[in-house]
Design a protein around this motif. Sequence first.
Motif, PDB file in Angstrom:
ATOM      1  N   THR A  16       0.835  -1.203   0.000  1.00 11.02           N
ATOM      2  CA  THR A  16       0.000   0.000   0.000  1.00 11.02           C
ATOM      3  C   THR A  16       0.871   1.254   0.000  1.00 11.02           C
ATOM      4  O   THR A  16       0.588   2.216  -0.718  1.00 11.02           O
ATOM      5  CB  THR A  16      -0.946  -0.007   1.218  1.00 11.02           C
ATOM      6  OG1 THR A  16      -1.776  -1.164   1.132  1.00 11.02           O
ATOM      7  CG2 THR A  16      -1.805   1.237   1.258  1.00 11.02           C
ATOM      8  N   ASP A  19       2.312   1.732  -3.443  1.00 12.16           N
ATOM      9  CA  ASP A  19       1.279   2.251  -4.350  1.00 12.16           C
ATOM     10  C   ASP A  19       1.041   3.735  -4.124  1.00 12.16           C
ATOM     11  O   ASP A  19       0.918   4.508  -5.082  1.00 12.16           O
ATOM     12  CB  ASP A  19      -0.038   1.494  -4.165  1.00 12.16           C
ATOM     13  CG  ASP A  19       0.010   0.073  -4.703  1.00 12.16           C
ATOM     14  OD1 ASP A  19       0.944  -0.247  -5.466  1.00 12.16           O
ATOM     15  OD2 ASP A  19      -0.889  -0.718  -4.342  1.00 12.16           O
ATOM     16  N   LYS A  20       0.977   4.140  -2.858  1.00 14.53           N
ATOM     17  CA  LYS A  20       0.761   5.553  -2.551  1.00 14.53           C
ATOM     18  C   LYS A  20       1.936   6.399  -3.032  1.00 14.53           C
ATOM     19  O   LYS A  20       1.742   7.490  -3.569  1.00 14.53           O
ATOM     20  CB  LYS A  20       0.556   5.745  -1.050  1.00 14.53           C
ATOM     21  CG  LYS A  20      -0.794   5.267  -0.564  1.00 14.53           C
ATOM     22  CD  LYS A  20      -0.944   5.474   0.931  1.00 14.53           C
ATOM     23  CE  LYS A  20      -2.267   4.920   1.422  1.00 14.53           C
ATOM     24  NZ  LYS A  20      -2.401   5.053   2.885  1.00 14.53           N
ATOM     25  N   ASP A  23       1.641   6.860  -6.722  1.00 16.32           N
ATOM     26  CA  ASP A  23       0.582   7.825  -7.029  1.00 16.32           C
ATOM     27  C   ASP A  23       1.069   9.251  -6.818  1.00 16.32           C
ATOM     28  O   ASP A  23       0.769  10.146  -7.608  1.00 16.32           O
ATOM     29  CB  ASP A  23      -0.653   7.571  -6.162  1.00 16.32           C
ATOM     30  CG  ASP A  23      -1.409   6.314  -6.556  1.00 16.32           C
ATOM     31  OD1 ASP A  23      -1.173   5.785  -7.670  1.00 16.32           O
ATOM     32  OD2 ASP A  23      -2.229   5.844  -5.737  1.00 16.32           O
ATOM     33  N   ILE A  24       1.817   9.462  -5.758  1.00 15.91           N
ATOM     34  CA  ILE A  24       2.361  10.797  -5.477  1.00 15.91           C
ATOM     35  C   ILE A  24       3.345  11.202  -6.569  1.00 15.91           C
ATOM     36  O   ILE A  24       3.335  12.346  -7.032  1.00 15.91           O
ATOM     37  CB  ILE A  24       3.016  10.826  -4.081  1.00 15.91           C
ATOM     38  CG1 ILE A  24       1.937  10.710  -3.006  1.00 15.91           C
ATOM     39  CG2 ILE A  24       3.848  12.095  -3.895  1.00 15.91           C
ATOM     40  CD1 ILE A  24       2.466  10.446  -1.619  1.00 15.91           C
ATOM     41  N   LYS A  25       4.180  10.276  -7.016  1.00 16.27           N
ATOM     42  CA  LYS A  25       5.132  10.576  -8.096  1.00 16.27           C
ATOM     43  C   LYS A  25       4.395  10.925  -9.382  1.00 16.27           C
ATOM     44  O   LYS A  25       4.764  11.866 -10.084  1.00 16.27           O
ATOM     45  CB  LYS A  25       6.071   9.395  -8.326  1.00 16.27           C
ATOM     46  CG  LYS A  25       7.074   9.208  -7.222  1.00 16.27           C
ATOM     47  CD  LYS A  25       7.921   7.977  -7.475  1.00 16.27           C
ATOM     48  CE  LYS A  25       8.856   7.704  -6.308  1.00 16.27           C
ATOM     49  NZ  LYS A  25       9.630   6.462  -6.501  1.00 16.27           N
ATOM     50  N   ARG A  26       3.341  10.166  -9.707  1.00 22.28           N
ATOM     51  CA  ARG A  26       2.548  10.453 -10.913  1.00 22.28           C
ATOM     52  C   ARG A  26       1.949  11.860 -10.849  1.00 22.28           C
ATOM     53  O   ARG A  26       1.987  12.603 -11.816  1.00 22.28           O
ATOM     54  CB  ARG A  26       1.419   9.433 -11.070  1.00 22.28           C
ATOM     55  CG  ARG A  26       1.812   8.175 -11.729  1.00 22.28           C
ATOM     56  CD  ARG A  26       0.584   7.306 -12.034  1.00 22.28           C
ATOM     57  NE  ARG A  26       1.007   5.935 -12.130  1.00 22.28           N
ATOM     58  CZ  ARG A  26       1.003   5.055 -11.125  1.00 22.28           C
ATOM     59  NH1 ARG A  26       0.552   5.396  -9.947  1.00 22.28           N
ATOM     60  NH2 ARG A  26       1.427   3.834 -11.302  1.00 22.28           N
ATOM     61  N   GLU A  27       1.381  12.178  -9.702  1.00 25.79           N
ATOM     62  CA  GLU A  27       0.760  13.494  -9.535  1.00 25.79           C
ATOM     63  C   GLU A  27       1.805  14.603  -9.624  1.00 25.79           C
ATOM     64  O   GLU A  27       1.557  15.649 -10.245  1.00 25.79           O
ATOM     65  CB  GLU A  27       0.024  13.563  -8.196  1.00 25.79           C
ATOM     66  CG  GLU A  27      -0.666  14.875  -7.933  1.00 25.79           C
ATOM     67  CD  GLU A  27      -1.816  15.198  -8.871  1.00 25.79           C
ATOM     68  OE1 GLU A  27      -2.293  16.346  -8.828  1.00 25.79           O
ATOM     69  OE2 GLU A  27      -2.243  14.335  -9.665  1.00 25.79           O
ATOM     70  N   ARG A  30       2.656  15.146 -13.209  1.00 20.73           N
ATOM     71  CA  ARG A  30       1.556  15.842 -13.884  1.00 20.73           C
ATOM     72  C   ARG A  30       1.606  17.337 -13.576  1.00 20.73           C
ATOM     73  O   ARG A  30       1.460  18.182 -14.467  1.00 20.73           O
ATOM     74  CB  ARG A  30       0.204  15.258 -13.451  1.00 20.73           C
ATOM     75  CG  ARG A  30      -0.982  15.834 -14.220  1.00 20.73           C
ATOM     76  CD  ARG A  30      -2.306  15.400 -13.628  1.00 20.73           C
ATOM     77  NE  ARG A  30      -2.535  15.939 -12.303  1.00 20.73           N
ATOM     78  CZ  ARG A  30      -2.871  17.207 -12.032  1.00 20.73           C
ATOM     79  NH1 ARG A  30      -3.003  18.072 -13.010  1.00 20.73           N
ATOM     80  NH2 ARG A  30      -3.066  17.608 -10.796  1.00 20.73           N
ATOM     81  N   GLN A  61       8.230   9.723 -16.461  1.00 23.15           N
ATOM     82  CA  GLN A  61       6.956   9.004 -16.402  1.00 23.15           C
ATOM     83  C   GLN A  61       7.121   7.566 -16.904  1.00 23.15           C
ATOM     84  O   GLN A  61       6.595   6.635 -16.293  1.00 23.15           O
ATOM     85  CB  GLN A  61       5.900   9.727 -17.237  1.00 23.15           C
ATOM     86  CG  GLN A  61       5.418  11.003 -16.608  1.00 23.15           C
ATOM     87  CD  GLN A  61       4.501  11.787 -17.516  1.00 23.15           C
ATOM     88  OE1 GLN A  61       4.731  11.883 -18.724  1.00 23.15           O
ATOM     89  NE2 GLN A  61       3.457  12.376 -16.942  1.00 23.15           N
ATOM     90  N   GLU A  65       6.568   4.070 -14.709  1.00 18.58           N
ATOM     91  CA  GLU A  65       5.659   2.978 -15.097  1.00 18.58           C
ATOM     92  C   GLU A  65       6.425   1.665 -15.308  1.00 18.58           C
ATOM     93  O   GLU A  65       5.887   0.597 -15.023  1.00 18.58           O
ATOM     94  CB  GLU A  65       4.867   3.364 -16.340  1.00 18.58           C
ATOM     95  CG  GLU A  65       3.958   4.556 -16.138  1.00 18.58           C
ATOM     96  CD  GLU A  65       3.022   4.433 -14.938  1.00 18.58           C
ATOM     97  OE1 GLU A  65       2.492   3.335 -14.665  1.00 18.58           O
ATOM     98  OE2 GLU A  65       2.844   5.439 -14.229  1.00 18.58           O
TER      99      GLU A  65
END
Length: 68
Positions: A16, A19-20, A23-27, A30, A61, A65
């Motif tokens: 978890t 995953d978090k 998500d923070i890296k993706r944001e 962006r 990015q 991934e």
Amino acid sequence: MQTARAANPSITAIATSVDKAADIKRESLRLELEAIQSRYEDGSLPRASYKRLRENVALMQMDLEDNL
């Protein structure tokens, strides 16, 4: 006994957290693209720099991934 368990997180808790973090890296990537776009649109970033920065973020990015 509870103290020992708290010191060793479960595999679910670790997954978890990973995953978090992703998500923070993706944001953040962006938001970086938005900042680059904004600076280009307001004229404070030349086109060559704009392209180079966008390419760098795109590489980050793809790297993110590929690591998942």
